[in-house]
Motif scaffolding. Structure first.
Motif, PDB file in Angstrom:
ATOM      1  N   ASN A 338      -3.183   8.044   5.870  1.00 20.99           N
ATOM      2  CA  ASN A 338      -4.040   7.700   4.733  1.00 20.99           C
ATOM      3  C   ASN A 338      -3.137   7.251   3.596  1.00 20.99           C
ATOM      4  N   ALA A 339      -3.490   6.164   2.929  1.00 13.38           N
ATOM      5  CA  ALA A 339      -2.650   5.635   1.850  1.00 13.38           C
ATOM      6  C   ALA A 339      -3.417   5.599   0.540  1.00 13.38           C
ATOM      7  N   ILE A 340      -2.673   5.823  -0.546  1.00 12.98           N
ATOM      8  CA  ILE A 340      -3.214   5.703  -1.903  1.00 12.98           C
ATOM      9  C   ILE A 340      -2.348   4.720  -2.670  1.00 12.98           C
ATOM     10  N   GLY A 341      -2.985   3.804  -3.403  1.00  9.88           N
ATOM     11  CA  GLY A 341      -2.272   2.897  -4.296  1.00  9.88           C
ATOM     12  C   GLY A 341      -2.837   3.013  -5.700  1.00  9.88           C
ATOM     13  N   TYR A 342      -1.957   3.094  -6.686  1.00 14.95           N
ATOM     14  CA  TYR A 342      -2.382   3.272  -8.085  1.00 14.95           C
ATOM     15  C   TYR A 342      -2.007   2.011  -8.860  1.00 14.95           C
ATOM     16  N   CYS A 343      -3.012   1.421  -9.546  1.00 13.25           N
ATOM     17  CA  CYS A 343      -2.786   0.255 -10.403  1.00 13.25           C
ATOM     18  C   CYS A 343      -2.138  -0.872  -9.597  1.00 13.25           C
ATOM     19  N   VAL A 344      -1.009  -1.423 -10.066  1.00 14.90           N
ATOM     20  CA  VAL A 344      -0.378  -2.515  -9.332  1.00 14.90           C
ATOM     21  C   VAL A 344       0.145  -2.028  -7.981  1.00 14.90           C
ATOM     22  N   GLY A 345       0.401  -0.709  -7.857  1.00  9.17           N
ATOM     23  CA  GLY A 345       0.741  -0.163  -6.550  1.00  9.17           C
ATOM     24  C   GLY A 345      -0.403  -0.346  -5.574  1.00  9.17           C
ATOM     25  N   GLY A 346      -1.633  -0.266  -6.084  1.00  9.04           N
ATOM     26  CA  GLY A 346      -2.799  -0.528  -5.245  1.00  9.04           C
ATOM     27  C   GLY A 346      -2.950  -1.994  -4.912  1.00  9.04           C
ATOM     28  N   THR A 347      -2.581  -2.881  -5.847  1.00  8.93           N
ATOM     29  CA  THR A 347      -2.613  -4.318  -5.567  1.00  8.93           C
ATOM     30  C   THR A 347      -1.606  -4.656  -4.482  1.00  8.93           C
ATOM     31  N   LEU A 348      -0.407  -4.095  -4.573  1.00  5.93           N
ATOM     32  CA  LEU A 348       0.609  -4.300  -3.534  1.00  5.93           C
ATOM     33  C   LEU A 348       0.126  -3.748  -2.198  1.00  5.93           C
ATOM     34  N   LEU A 349      -0.474  -2.546  -2.235  1.00  4.67           N
ATOM     35  CA  LEU A 349      -0.997  -1.957  -1.007  1.00  4.67           C
ATOM     36  C   LEU A 349      -2.062  -2.847  -0.381  1.00  4.67           C
ATOM     37  N   SER A 350      -2.954  -3.399  -1.201  1.00  2.60           N
ATOM     38  CA  SER A 350      -4.007  -4.272  -0.685  1.00  2.60           C
ATOM     39  C   SER A 350      -3.424  -5.520  -0.031  1.00  2.60           C
ATOM     40  N   ALA A 351      -2.431  -6.136  -0.692  1.00  2.00           N
ATOM     41  CA  ALA A 351      -1.770  -7.302  -0.117  1.00  2.00           C
ATOM     42  C   ALA A 351      -1.064  -6.933   1.179  1.00  2.00           C
ATOM     43  N   ALA A 352      -0.424  -5.755   1.193  1.00  2.00           N
ATOM     44  CA  ALA A 352       0.265  -5.303   2.400  1.00  2.00           C
ATOM     45  C   ALA A 352      -0.720  -5.084   3.546  1.00  2.00           C
ATOM     46  N   LEU A 353      -1.885  -4.533   3.241  1.00  2.00           N
ATOM     47  CA  LEU A 353      -2.900  -4.317   4.275  1.00  2.00           C
ATOM     48  C   LEU A 353      -3.340  -5.640   4.893  1.00  2.00           C
ATOM     49  N   ALA A 354      -3.491  -6.670   4.055  1.00  2.00           N
ATOM     50  CA  ALA A 354      -3.856  -7.988   4.574  1.00  2.00           C
ATOM     51  C   ALA A 354      -2.736  -8.552   5.449  1.00  2.00           C
ATOM     52  N   LEU A 355      -1.489  -8.360   5.019  1.00  2.00           N
ATOM     53  CA  LEU A 355      -0.350  -8.812   5.821  1.00  2.00           C
ATOM     54  C   LEU A 355      -0.262  -8.027   7.123  1.00  2.00           C
ATOM     55  N   PHE A 356      -0.415  -6.718   7.052  1.00  2.00           N
ATOM     56  CA  PHE A 356      -0.344  -5.881   8.251  1.00  2.00           C
ATOM     57  C   PHE A 356      -1.426  -6.267   9.250  1.00  2.00           C
ATOM     58  N   ALA A 357      -2.613  -6.603   8.735  1.00  2.00           N
ATOM     59  CA  ALA A 357      -3.700  -7.001   9.629  1.00  2.00           C
ATOM     60  C   ALA A 357      -3.321  -8.250  10.419  1.00  2.00           C
ATOM     61  N   ARG A 358      -2.643  -9.187   9.776  1.00  2.00           N
ATOM     62  CA  ARG A 358      -2.192 -10.400  10.464  1.00  2.00           C
ATOM     63  C   ARG A 358      -1.115 -10.079  11.496  1.00  2.00           C
ATOM     64  N   GLU A 359      -0.311  -9.079  11.198  1.00  2.98           N
ATOM     65  CA  GLU A 359       0.819  -8.739  12.075  1.00  2.98           C
ATOM     66  C   GLU A 359       0.458  -7.753  13.175  1.00  2.98           C
ATOM     67  N   GLY A 360      -0.743  -7.179  13.103  1.00  2.00           N
ATOM     68  CA  GLY A 360      -1.122  -6.156  14.078  1.00  2.00           C
ATOM     69  C   GLY A 360      -0.584  -4.775  13.743  1.00  2.00           C
ATOM     70  N   GLU A 361      -0.092  -4.585  12.534  1.00  2.00           N
ATOM     71  CA  GLU A 361       0.386  -3.284  12.064  1.00  2.00           C
ATOM     72  C   GLU A 361      -0.815  -2.469  11.606  1.00  2.00           C
ATOM     73  N   ASP A 362      -1.101  -1.351  12.296  1.00  2.00           N
ATOM     74  CA  ASP A 362      -2.344  -0.634  12.012  1.00  2.00           C
ATOM     75  C   ASP A 362      -2.130   0.845  11.706  1.00  2.00           C
TER      76      ASP A 362
END
Length: 606
Positions: A338-362
């Motif tokens: 389970n991941a938590i992102g705060y403020c811009v940390g959450g923006t980075l986490l959201s971008a990372a989730l989109a990247l991970f989805a493309r890479e198959g990182e789950d």
């Protein structure tokens, strides 16, 4: 002032305004001038030695350019300008007329009164004496008139109007009579009572704060001597078990025999330090989560210097988030997190989730976002600082050292609430000569961090300027990112009074994720709305249906709950994966212990 009556028309008692010991007063004024000279030297010396370069010209230029567009509209037609001037002059005359009538003993209502909660004019002498009352009302009339000029200027694009409104607010807040010795009755009386000793202390503090800032003013908001990391701030027991060039990974000691099988990884903003979530045992979200049976891991970002100039978002994802997931897997054997992102940390986490989805990182199975923006359409007052000209100037300034000074970002955040975070401390510190009270939140707020040039430029351009993440135009690691690819459950927390990530902005971002989003609205603002432990029973939160449609319509149909949202989140997170296992301790699985929490990166100050 000695010929002015009070509001009852009676001759005022001016004892508190009369200097009793002229010799002592004069002596202290001389000492004040001496300390002011030291303050000036602290400002000049690093500039003479080439250690400090002023970059004030660019923001001042932008202020002038922006407000010139407002002036052009009102001056373009003489009748329009005359109407505006007449409106202001009429208000002045009404205030003056009322002052004369009060001196004659009439009971007259004020032309204008301070807003509810405005603490600047709380002293009774602001209303008791005609002189100060006139200054107060003239100021309020002028500041509101200036704000209305911006609001009524036609032909301005939205960004320019937003900037003009913001700049006018900064100017009028700075120009308040409460900020000056001769026009603030409280300051005047204190100066007379102490024979100007307050000014001597204030100038001494000013010199110290300029020296501490290396030639720039580092405004004291809290008594920093009362706090020490690891001793009475950031005290939750834990260990640093991994370190990359941009992040340390902290694993916290368990306090329960059983813990949730799925570990928790927290990605804080790099704009501030992570211990906002661990201020003290009573306020600590980290400790609370540990006590609820979470195996908590936190990313503690490096305080960048010239070595990190080229560390961009891809680096922060790979050497921060992905590095954290690898560390968790090594330390616990668990792949699901389970991941938590705060403020811009959450923006980075959201971008990372989109990247991970493309890479198959789950490995991230659920994400919680604290006051996080992914859609920057309604991003609030920080957008004032973001346009092509300003970003280009900032990039040029960052290119010299490879980073943005932490004080620059701290000042920008303070300016969003300058009436609360700047001017009260200027008055308290440098005019009253009083040390600010110890306050852990403001200690953290002053513990600024630098931003690497590549990271900060990418953030400003892709988020605030071009809004690329929700447009499907953000590129990382060679991939075009789409939040629609993020199918995992999202808990999206906004704060009702947030001036950094407005609740509307967080709400509009919900629709871009591809999975289920639970939107929760907390009371208070960007910090207090998040750091709100249940034991304090403060504020409230609202829950409702799916975050779709109009924001105001959603709010109208919500259910209000007293107290903290933390317990609501806890129930949500447990539904994701309720299984529990024996507690894990840092250092198991042959993991090396590198340092005690809160680690080494967090201790680097600017």
């Amino acid at each position: 002032m000695d010929n002015q009556g009070d509001k009852t028309g009676k001759a005022p008692n001016l004892d508190n305004y009369v200097i009793k010991d002229p010799e002592a007063f004069a002596r202290n004024v001389a000492h004040m001038i001496e300390q002011a000279g030291k303050a000036a030297s602290a400002w000049v010396e690093p500039r003479e030695k080439g250690l400090k370069r002023d970059t004030l010209a660019d923001p001042v230029t932008d202020v002038v350019k922006t407000l010139s567009k407002v002036s052009e509209y009102w001056l373009a037609e003489p009748a329009r300008a005359l109407e505006a001037q007449t409106r202001l002059f009429t208000s002045y005359m009404a205030i003056w007329s009322n002052s004369i009538r009060r001196m004659s003993g009439e009971d007259v209502e004020d032309v204008v009164t301070p807003d509810k909660g405005d603490k600047r004019f709380a002293d009774e002498d602001w209303g008791k004496y005609a002189f100060f009352d006139f200054l107060k009302q003239a100021y309020l009339v002028t500041s509101r008139w200036a704000a209305e000029l911006v609001e009524n200027t036609e032909g301005l694009d939205e960004h320019t109007r937003h900037k003009a409104s913001f700049y006018v607010k900064q100017i009028t807040t700075a120009a308040s009579p409460s900020n000056f010795l001769m026009t603030n009755p409280e300051l005047y009386k204190e100066t007379v009572a102490s024979n100007a000793e307050n000014l001597v202390r204030g100038m001494k503090m000013l010199a110290e704060d300029i020296a501490a800032g290396g030639g720039d003013l580092r405004l004291r908001q809290s008594d920093t001597t009362k706090f020490s990391l690891g001793e009475n701030v950031a005290t939750t027991p834990g260990k640093v078990i991994a370190r990359s060039e941009v992040a340390e990974i902290i694993q916290y000691e368990p306090t329960t025999e059983k813990v949730l099988k799925r570990p928790l990884l927290i990605c804080p903003p790099w704009i501030n330090k992570f211990y906002i979530l661990d201020l003290n045992p009573e306020k600590s979200f980290i400790k609370w989560a540990v006590d609820r049976g979470h195996t908590v891991f936190v990313i503690s970002w490096v305080n960048p210097d010239e070595r990190h100039a080229h560390k961009d978002w891809t680096a922060y994802i790979n050497e921060g988030l992905r590095f954290g997931l690898d560390t968790i897997e090594k330390a616990t054997g668990e792949k699901g997190v389970n991941a938590i992102g705060y403020c811009v940390g959450g923006t980075l986490l959201s971008a990372a989730l989109a990247l991970f989805a493309r890479e198959g990182e789950d490995r991230i199975k659920s994400a919680t976002l604290f006051t996080t923006q992914v859609d920057f359409t309604h991003a609030g007052d920080l957008k004032v600082f973001v346009d092509e000209d300003q970003i280009s100037a900032l990039e040029k300034a960052m290119s010299a050292e490879g980073y943005l000074e932490g004080t620059r970002m701290a000042t920008a955040f303070n300016m969003l609430r300058s009436g609360d975070l700047i001017w009260p401390y200027v008055v308290n510190n440098y005019m009253r000569g009083r040390d600010p009270l110890p306050f852990d939140l403001l200690y953290w707020n002053a513990d600024a961090t630098r931003m690497s040039a590549a990271n900060h430029s990418y953030y400003l351009r892709n988020c605030y300027l071009d809004n690329n993440l929700v447009r499907g135009m953000m590129q990382l690691a060679g991939e075009n990112l789409s939040l629609a690819d993020v199918k995992i459950p999202i808990y999206n927390l906004a704060a009702k009074e947030d001036h950094i990530a407005p609740a509307l902005s967080v709400f509009t971002g919900c629709k871009f994720f591809g999975g289920d989003v639970t939107y929760v609205l907390a009371g208070s603002g960007h910090i207090a709305g998040v750091v709100n432990p249940p034991a304090r029973n403060k504020y409230q939160y609202w829950t409702g249906g799916a975050p779709i449609g109009n924001f105001d319509d959603w709010v109208a149909k919500t259910r209000e709950h007293p107290g903290s949202w933390w317990n609501h989140w806890e129930k949500w997170i447990e539904t994701q994966a309720p299984e529990r296992v024996s507690a894990r301790k840092p250092g198991e699985q042959n993991v090396e212990i590198l340092a005690e929490a809160p680690g080494t990166y967090v201790r680097v100050r600017v």
